[in-house]
Design a protein around this motif. Structure first.
Motif, PDB file in Angstrom:
ATOM      1  N   UNK A  42       1.579  16.443   7.935  1.00 49.13           N
ATOM      2  CA  UNK A  42       0.929  15.309   7.271  1.00 49.13           C
ATOM      3  C   UNK A  42      -0.087  14.674   8.201  1.00 49.13           C
ATOM      4  N   UNK A  43      -0.878  13.793   7.635  1.00 47.91           N
ATOM      5  CA  UNK A  43      -1.860  13.033   8.402  1.00 47.91           C
ATOM      6  C   UNK A  43      -1.881  11.613   7.853  1.00 47.91           C
ATOM      7  N   UNK A  44      -2.556  10.731   8.555  1.00 47.22           N
ATOM      8  CA  UNK A  44      -2.648   9.334   8.129  1.00 47.22           C
ATOM      9  C   UNK A  44      -3.902   9.141   7.279  1.00 47.22           C
ATOM     10  N   UNK A  45      -3.734   8.448   6.168  1.00 41.90           N
ATOM     11  CA  UNK A  45      -4.872   8.149   5.317  1.00 41.90           C
ATOM     12  C   UNK A  45      -5.797   7.160   5.990  1.00 41.90           C
ATOM     13  N   UNK A  46      -7.104   7.369   5.899  1.00 40.61           N
ATOM     14  CA  UNK A  46      -8.057   6.493   6.586  1.00 40.61           C
ATOM     15  C   UNK A  46      -8.122   5.075   6.023  1.00 40.61           C
ATOM     16  N   UNK A  47      -7.797   4.871   4.763  1.00 41.77           N
ATOM     17  CA  UNK A  47      -7.905   3.540   4.162  1.00 41.77           C
ATOM     18  C   UNK A  47      -6.666   2.678   4.375  1.00 41.77           C
ATOM     19  N   UNK A  48      -5.483   3.312   4.442  1.00 40.23           N
ATOM     20  CA  UNK A  48      -4.233   2.540   4.498  1.00 40.23           C
ATOM     21  C   UNK A  48      -3.325   2.893   5.659  1.00 40.23           C
ATOM     22  N   UNK A  49      -3.502   4.067   6.246  1.00 42.30           N
ATOM     23  CA  UNK A  49      -2.613   4.504   7.316  1.00 42.30           C
ATOM     24  C   UNK A  49      -1.315   5.121   6.829  1.00 42.30           C
ATOM     25  N   UNK A  50      -1.131   5.271   5.514  1.00 44.53           N
ATOM     26  CA  UNK A  50       0.082   5.905   5.011  1.00 44.53           C
ATOM     27  C   UNK A  50       0.028   7.405   5.270  1.00 44.53           C
ATOM     28  N   UNK A  51       1.190   8.030   5.324  1.00 44.85           N
ATOM     29  CA  UNK A  51       1.268   9.474   5.511  1.00 44.85           C
ATOM     30  C   UNK A  51       0.870  10.175   4.215  1.00 44.85           C
ATOM     31  N   UNK A  52       0.049  11.212   4.350  1.00 49.05           N
ATOM     32  CA  UNK A  52      -0.371  12.047   3.223  1.00 49.05           C
ATOM     33  C   UNK A  52      -0.092  13.493   3.609  1.00 49.05           C
ATOM     34  N   UNK A  53       0.455  14.272   2.702  1.00 56.45           N
ATOM     35  CA  UNK A  53       0.811  15.647   3.017  1.00 56.45           C
ATOM     36  C   UNK A  53      -0.433  16.519   3.148  1.00 56.45           C
ATOM     37  N   UNK A  54      -0.464  17.334   4.199  1.00 54.95           N
ATOM     38  CA  UNK A  54      -1.636  18.158   4.503  1.00 54.95           C
ATOM     39  C   UNK A  54      -1.954  19.179   3.430  1.00 54.95           C
ATOM     40  N   UNK A  55      -0.917  19.788   2.836  1.00 55.53           N
ATOM     41  CA  UNK A  55      -1.170  20.867   1.887  1.00 55.53           C
ATOM     42  C   UNK A  55      -1.113  20.404   0.434  1.00 55.53           C
ATOM     43  N   UNK A  56      -1.497  19.165   0.182  1.00 65.29           N
ATOM     44  CA  UNK A  56      -1.492  18.623  -1.176  1.00 65.29           C
ATOM     45  C   UNK A  56      -2.721  19.080  -1.954  1.00 65.29           C
ATOM     46  N   UNK A  57      -2.568  19.198  -3.267  1.00 62.38           N
ATOM     47  CA  UNK A  57      -3.710  19.476  -4.136  1.00 62.38           C
ATOM     48  C   UNK A  57      -4.672  18.296  -4.128  1.00 62.38           C
TER      49      UNK A  57
ATOM     50  N   UNK B  40      -9.514   8.827  -2.225  1.00 63.63           N
ATOM     51  CA  UNK B  40      -9.007  10.085  -2.773  1.00 63.63           C
ATOM     52  C   UNK B  40      -9.514  11.240  -1.929  1.00 63.63           C
ATOM     53  N   UNK B  41      -8.752  12.315  -1.943  1.00 63.01           N
ATOM     54  CA  UNK B  41      -9.172  13.547  -1.278  1.00 63.01           C
ATOM     55  C   UNK B  41      -8.542  14.719  -2.013  1.00 63.01           C
ATOM     56  N   UNK B  42      -9.163  15.877  -1.903  1.00 67.20           N
ATOM     57  CA  UNK B  42      -8.632  17.109  -2.488  1.00 67.20           C
ATOM     58  C   UNK B  42      -8.578  18.171  -1.390  1.00 67.20           C
TER      59      UNK B  42
ATOM     60  N   UNK C 273       0.850  -1.188   0.000  1.00 59.23           N
ATOM     61  CA  UNK C 273       0.000   0.000   0.000  1.00 59.23           C
ATOM     62  C   UNK C 273       0.885   1.236   0.000  1.00 59.23           C
ATOM     63  N   UNK C 274       0.385   2.296  -0.631  1.00 62.01           N
ATOM     64  CA  UNK C 274       1.165   3.520  -0.739  1.00 62.01           C
ATOM     65  C   UNK C 274       0.247   4.705  -0.944  1.00 62.01           C
ATOM     66  N   UNK C 275       0.794   5.873  -0.673  1.00 57.86           N
ATOM     67  CA  UNK C 275       0.044   7.102  -0.849  1.00 57.86           C
ATOM     68  C   UNK C 275       0.722   7.990  -1.863  1.00 57.86           C
ATOM     69  N   UNK C 276      -0.071   8.855  -2.468  1.00 57.47           N
ATOM     70  CA  UNK C 276       0.433   9.852  -3.406  1.00 57.47           C
ATOM     71  C   UNK C 276      -0.136  11.196  -2.984  1.00 57.47           C
ATOM     72  N   UNK C 277       0.746  12.161  -2.788  1.00 58.50           N
ATOM     73  CA  UNK C 277       0.339  13.535  -2.506  1.00 58.50           C
ATOM     74  C   UNK C 277       0.778  14.391  -3.682  1.00 58.50           C
TER      75      UNK C 277
END
Length: 167
Positions: free
Chosen positions: A104-119, A145-147, A71-75
Motif C-alpha cells: 500500500x501507499x499513502x494517499x496524497x490528499x488525506x494520508x490514508x492507506x490505499x492498496x497498490x494493486x487496486x483497480x 482519485x486514481x486508477x 477522512x477515509x480511503x476506498x480501494x
C-alpha cells in the motif's frame, strides 16, 4: 417508530446475496493507527458534488475510526486481491500492523492507506452520516482519485462468495 417487516433475516440475506457487488477495502487513520475493512456496500452518489457512500457495521472497529477521523480511503479490488479481501474481512485480526501484509501507499490528499494493486482508489472526506439500522451510511466528498491498475478484472461478491467476471 419503524415498521416491522416480518421478513426472515436469512431469507433476506439469500435474496440480496444474488445481487453481485464489487469488493473494496475502506481505510482510515485514527489516533495514529491505520484501520481497514472489506466492504461491498459502497456506491457512487453524485457527480456534482462528487460524492460516494459506504455502509459500515456499527460493531466494526473501523466504524468509529472513520467517524472520528473524518477522512477515509476506498480501494476497489482486483480479482487477484482475494487474499487481501479475506484478511480485511476476518474478525479478530490485530489492530496494529494489519496493513503490513498488503502492499500500500499513502494517499496524497488525506494520508490514508490505499492498496497498490487496486483497480481504483478514492480519498474521501465525510460529509454526512445517516442511521441505517445496524450500519451507518457514511456519505463523503471525493478529494482525489486514481486508477493504478489498468488491466485486471474486478473482484465481485455474489451468493456469499468471492468471484471474478466470466470472460
Amino acid at each position: 417508530m419503524g415498521a416491522v417487516s416480518g421478513v426472515d433475516p436469512d431469507a433476506y440475506r439469500r435474496a440480496v446475496g444474488r445481487f453481485a457487488t464489487g469488493v473494496t477495502v475502506v481505510t482510515t487513520v485514527a489516533g495514529g493507527t491505520d484501520q481497514a475493512m472489506t466492504a461491498n456496500a459502497f456506491t457512487s452518489v453524485s457527480l456534482e458534488p462528487v460524492l460516494v457512500l459506504v455502509c459500515l457495521d456499527k460493531d466494526a472497529r473501523v466504524h468509529d475510526a472513520v467517524l472520528a477521523s473524518g477522512t477515509w480511503g476506498v480501494s476497489v479490488l482486483t480479482e487477484g486481491a482475494r487474499p487481501a479481501a479475506q484478511w480485511f474481512a476476518s474478525v479478530g485480526r490485530p489492530v496494529h500492523g494489519q496493513l503490513a501484509r498488503v502492499p500500500h501507499h499513502r494517499g496524497p490528499a488525506t494520508g490514508v492507506a490505499l492498496l497498490d494493486d487496486a483497480l481504483a482508489t478514492l480519498e474521501v472526506a465525510t460529509r454526512a452520516v445517516h442511521d441505517g439500522g445496524d450500519h451507518s451510511i457514511v456519505v463523503g466528498e471525493v478529494l482525489a482519485v486514481a486508477t493504478p491498475v489498468a488491466e485486471a478484472g474486478p473482484l465481485l461478491w455474489h451468493r456469499g462468495r468471492y468471484r471474478g467476471l466470466a470472460r
